[in-house]
Every structure is written in structure tokens, then in C-alpha cells.
Scaffold this active site. Structure first.
Site, short mmCIF file in Angstrom:
data_model
loop_
_atom_site.label_atom_id
_atom_site.label_comp_id
_atom_site.label_asym_id
_atom_site.label_seq_id
_atom_site.Cartn_x
_atom_site.Cartn_y
_atom_site.Cartn_z
N LYS A 136 -5.70 -2.38 -1.27
CA LYS A 136 -4.91 -1.51 -1.37
C LYS A 136 -3.41 -1.94 -1.70
O LYS A 136 -3.12 -3.04 -1.17
CB LYS A 136 -4.78 -0.68 0.08
CG LYS A 136 -4.34 0.87 -0.23
CD LYS A 136 -4.10 1.61 1.11
CE LYS A 136 -3.84 3.08 0.84
NZ LYS A 136 -4.52 3.96 -0.05
N GLY A 137 -2.66 -1.56 -2.71
CA GLY A 137 -1.38 -2.10 -3.25
C GLY A 137 -0.60 -0.98 -3.33
O GLY A 137 -0.71 0.16 -2.98
N SER A 138 0.80 -1.29 -3.59
CA SER A 138 2.03 -0.45 -3.87
C SER A 138 1.51 0.78 -4.91
O SER A 138 2.12 1.93 -4.79
CB SER A 138 3.33 -1.05 -3.86
OG SER A 138 3.10 -1.87 -4.96
N PHE A 139 0.79 0.38 -5.84
CA PHE A 139 0.59 1.20 -7.00
C PHE A 139 -0.89 1.78 -7.04
O PHE A 139 -1.10 2.85 -7.69
CB PHE A 139 0.65 0.43 -8.26
CG PHE A 139 2.08 -0.22 -8.65
CD1 PHE A 139 3.10 0.62 -8.29
CD2 PHE A 139 2.16 -1.54 -9.04
CE1 PHE A 139 4.48 0.02 -8.57
CE2 PHE A 139 3.45 -1.97 -9.05
CZ PHE A 139 4.55 -1.26 -8.94
N ASP B 238 0.52 -14.85 -10.19
CA ASP B 238 0.06 -14.53 -9.01
C ASP B 238 -1.04 -15.36 -8.44
O ASP B 238 -1.94 -14.55 -7.92
CB ASP B 238 0.17 -13.26 -8.88
CG ASP B 238 0.24 -12.48 -7.45
OD1 ASP B 238 0.71 -13.26 -6.54
OD2 ASP B 238 -0.12 -11.43 -7.04
N LYS C 296 -9.93 -0.24 -9.96
CA LYS C 296 -8.51 -0.38 -9.60
C LYS C 296 -8.27 1.16 -10.11
O LYS C 296 -7.95 1.38 -10.97
CB LYS C 296 -7.80 -1.34 -10.13
CG LYS C 296 -6.24 -1.52 -9.73
CD LYS C 296 -5.33 -2.35 -10.87
CE LYS C 296 -5.23 -3.63 -10.24
NZ LYS C 296 -4.60 -4.39 -10.81
#
Length: 432
Positions: free
Chosen positions: A160-163, A275, A179
Site C-alpha cells: 500500500k502506498g500514498s497513491f 528509489d 498497482k
């Protein structure tokens, strides 16, 4: 008579103003048209009559200098600058004439505008770097996925991420990783731009050590990006469970990562990952015999004219614990930022704990930016491996080796290792 004469006199100033305004509009159109036609004599004549026309604007807020820049009309551009055109005027999309000239590869105009103090601004703010190169795309129908083909009936959340979120799902009978952009962000222009950038990058990547792109949903909401599903999970979780790896395993893992990165860094279209960290390195299967580099959400594709080109890319991009000091300090940097991150991953594999694990991520980044590095304590470091690690995290990025050089050196180190069953004598932690 006097009545009619008085009436006509009162209306005259208004009529005159209308005529002047109409003339002004038509002259604005004229100078933009003549700039477009590369008619320097007509442009100069108009400016001699009315200097203010030099910064005339069309309906998209573009000036004559924007028009000359994008077409590469050097004489028209010189004339406009002679009449003090605003070299950094921004159009409706916030592009300057230099940004347009760079986009259209008008080299002579680029040199001219820079000599007058021109800056390159565009839709995403200030650019001190070449614009990302548009990757060669196949026909959209080759990879556009119909949402109904994706089966989420037994899906599980992978991350899970911010977007958005990453789910394990089914596609045409095959497990895949999806995704999915969060519905409330599906209209966010920057999120959409980043999503499309990642899709466009992945479409052109083909390598055994790079996560394979399968397709995307770009025409319906929510937006989704579909890649192969790797059953082994990520390197972060693997190291959490295993602790320190034996040097032979760590070197095999490092070779896989370096192969993928050497492919990404191949010129002229260099992809800087930005990253690289254990969470973005995936294990193909549970027997952990093969790794792939993934997650290109922050990657940057750049066109390299010279092998030592350096760009001012976005500062503080990526994850603090694995971030090169030049990125943290908002200095100019190049593809060697990935080499630094690689060194930190190699350290973590041999030590069994993240670099500077006693610091919070931001503090860890600040600590290395001040010139410090982690202590190599593991017994698995041969002198050659320690030297390679230290060179990869060198403060001066020009002293860091390329991934092709790293591969050669890792192969040599691998050849000189004793056979695996002897490692319990040298290593403080043996792998289960």
C-alpha cells in the site's frame, strides 16, 4: 444642426477607442503571424511602429518569441530580443521560449536564448535537466487491458502506498501484480502524469532482472498497472526473516541486482531508478534463487549526450535510508545515485540489518550527508568486497564504479570464495 453635431461629437471618443482596440488586436495577430512565417522584415517594421508588440500574446498566452523558438527562427528571435522581448515569458502551460526550443531541439535558438538569460520552465516546474525522452511505444492495443479481464475475487493485498495499492489478482488464468490508483486520486493530474510515465517506461523494458510489464488500464478508472507476480516477495521481507546472508548468497543476489541496473543504465537512453532499496527488489520464487528490480514510479529516463552528463534532478527523491548524499543535499546528480543505493543493499545483505539501523530514516540520510558511513562488522567481508562496497558509497559520485564494472568485480570475488559449506567457519550467522 448644432444638436446633431453635438451628438456625433460625444460618440467620437468611444468609436475612436474601439477602432484603436481593433487595430491593436489585428497588430497582435500580425506580429504573431509574421513571427510564425519567419518574416523578420515584417516583424521589425511592426516593432518600429509599436515596441510594446514585442510581448504580444495569443489566446494561449504565447509571445512572438515562443513562436520563433519552437520553429527555430533564429533571425526573428534575435530581432525580438533586440527589442527587449521577455526571454522568460510563460505561456498558458507555464512553458518559457527556452523550454519550447529545447522540446523542439532548436540548438541555435537554445544557445541564443541562454545567452540572454533564458531559463527552461515547463508544466512540472523548473527544469535543469533534459526533458524525459519519450520511450518508443508499441500500439496501445498491444498492452491496454480490459478491466473485466482482471479477476479480484481471490485477490490479496501485497502493498500500500500514498497513491494506491498493489494487489495479487488473476489475469487470463495467471497470477499477476496489479498497482491500482486510489479512486479519489484518479482525477489528480500529477498522479495521472506519474502513472503514465511509469507505464511508458515499463513498456520498453525487457530484461531477466527487471520485473516484466504485462499491460495497463489507462482508459477507465481506476487506473491500473499490471506486472508479473513474483512469489518470493521482496528482499526487505526476506532479510527480515533470514538475517545476514552468506557471502556467496549475498554476492549472487548482488549480481542479479547489478545486471538489472547495468541494463537500466545503458546509454544513450539511461534510466535512473532513484528509489533502489530492498522493498523494490523482488524474489522470483520462494527458493530465492533469482532477483528482479521493480517499482519504477520515481524513475527518470534521460537522453545522455556525453557519458559524464550530470543533471539537477528532483531533490530528496526516493527513500531516505538508501538515499545518496547528493540527492539529500539537493545537489546535481547522475545515475551514480543508484550505485550508492546498491552499496547500502549489499551492506544490509551481509550485515543482516539496514544501514544505520539505530537512526530514523531521515536522520540516517542526514548522517551520511555529513560524511559518515555504516560500519562493516560482518565477517563475510573479504578485503575486495569491502573495497567495492566503500567505493560504491564514495562521497564523490565520480569515484563510484559503474554497474558494468561492479559486475566484473563481483564475478571475480565470487570465483575466489571458498565453497558454501565452509562458510559457517567464517560467518557469525549461518543461513537457515
Amino acid at each position: 444642426m448644432s444638436g446633431s453635431s453635438g451628438s456625433s461629437g460625444a460618440g467620437a471618443p468611444a468609436d475612436m477607442e474601439k477602432k484603436k482596440e481593433k487595430a491593436r488586436v489585428s497588430r497582435t495577430s500580425l506580429i504573431l503571424w509574421h513571427a510564425h512565417q519567419n518574416d523578420v522584415a515584417a516583424v521589425r517594421k511592426l516593432l518600429e511602429e509599436d515596441r510594446s508588440l514585442v510581448n504580444a500574446r495569443d489566446y494561449d498566452n504565447r509571445t512572438p518569441l515562443h513562436v520563433a523558438a519552437i520553429h527555430g527562427w533564429i533571425d526573428v528571435a534575435k530581432c525580438l530580443l533586440e527589442y527587449e522581448a521577455d526571454v522568460n515569458a510563460q505561456d498558458r502551460w507555464k512553458n518559457t521560449p527556452l523550454a519550447d526550443a529545447e522540446g523542439a531541439k532548436r540548438s541555435r535558438v537554445i544557445v541564443l536564448l541562454k545567452s540572454y538569460g533564458g531559463l527552461s520552465y515547463g508544466q512540472s516546474g523548473s527544469h535543469f535537466e533534459p526533458r524525459p525522452v519519450a520511450p518508443p511505444l508499441p500500439n496501445k492495443c498491444d498492452w491496454e487491458i480490459e478491466p473485466s479481464e482482471l479477476d479480484f475475487s481471490t485477490s490479496t493485498l501485497i502493498g500500500k502506498g500514498s497513491f494506491g495499492e498493489i494487489l495479487k489478482a488473476g489475469w487470463r488464468g495467471t497470477p499477476v501484480a496489479v498497482k491500482r490508483i486510489l479512486p479519489n486520486l484518479s482525477d489528480d493530474k500529477l498522479v495521472i502524469q506519474d502513472f503514465r510515465h511509469e507505464v511508458n517506461l515499463l513498456v520498453k523494458l525487457r530484461h531477466p532482472n527487471i520485473v516484466q510489464f504485462l499491460g495497463a488500464v489507462t482508459e477507465r478508472k481506476p487506473l491500473m498497472l499490471v506486472t508479473e507476480y513474483l512469489r518470493g516477495g521482496d528482499l526487505h521481507q526476506h532479510l527480515k526473516g533470514k538475517g545476514a546472508l552468506s557471502p556467496s548468497t549475498a554476492i549472487n543476489f548482488a549480481l542479479d541486482i547489478a545486471r538489472g541496473m547495468a541494463y537500466l543504465h545503458s546509454e544513450p537512453n539511461v534510466i535512473i531508478h532513484r528509489d533502489l532499496k530492498p522493498r523494490n527488489v523482488l524474489l522470483v520464487n520462494t527458493s530465492a534463487d533469482h532477483l528482479k528490480v521493480g517499482d519504477f514510479g520515481l524513475s527518470k529516463l534521460i537522453k545522455v549526450q556525453h557519458s559524464h552528463d550530470v543533471y539537477k534532478l528532483t531533490g530528496e527523491t526516493g527513500s531516505y535510508r538508501y538515499m545518496a548524499p547528493e540527492v539529500f543535499k539537493h545537489r546535481k546528480y547522475d545515475k551514480k545515485v543508484d550505485v550508492y543505493s546498491f552499496a547500502m543493499i549489499l551492506y544490509e545483505m551481509l550485515e543482516g540489518e539496514p544501514p544505520m539501523s539505530n537512526y530514523e530514516p531521515y536522520e540516517a540520510a542526514k548522517y551520511v550527508a555529513d560524511g559518515h558511513r555504516p560500519m562493516c562488522k560482518a565477517k563475510g567481508y573479504s578485503p575486495e568486497l569491502r573495497e567495492l562496497t566503500e567505493q560504491c558509497w564514495a562521497p564523490d559520485m565520480t569515484h563510484r564504479p559503474s554497474f558494468l564494472d561492479i559486475l566484473k568485480r563481483l564475478e571475480k570475488i565470487k570465483e575466489s570464495l571458498p565453497s558454501d559449506h565452509h562458510w559457517h567457519l567464517f560467518s557469525s550467522k549461518s543461513e537457515s
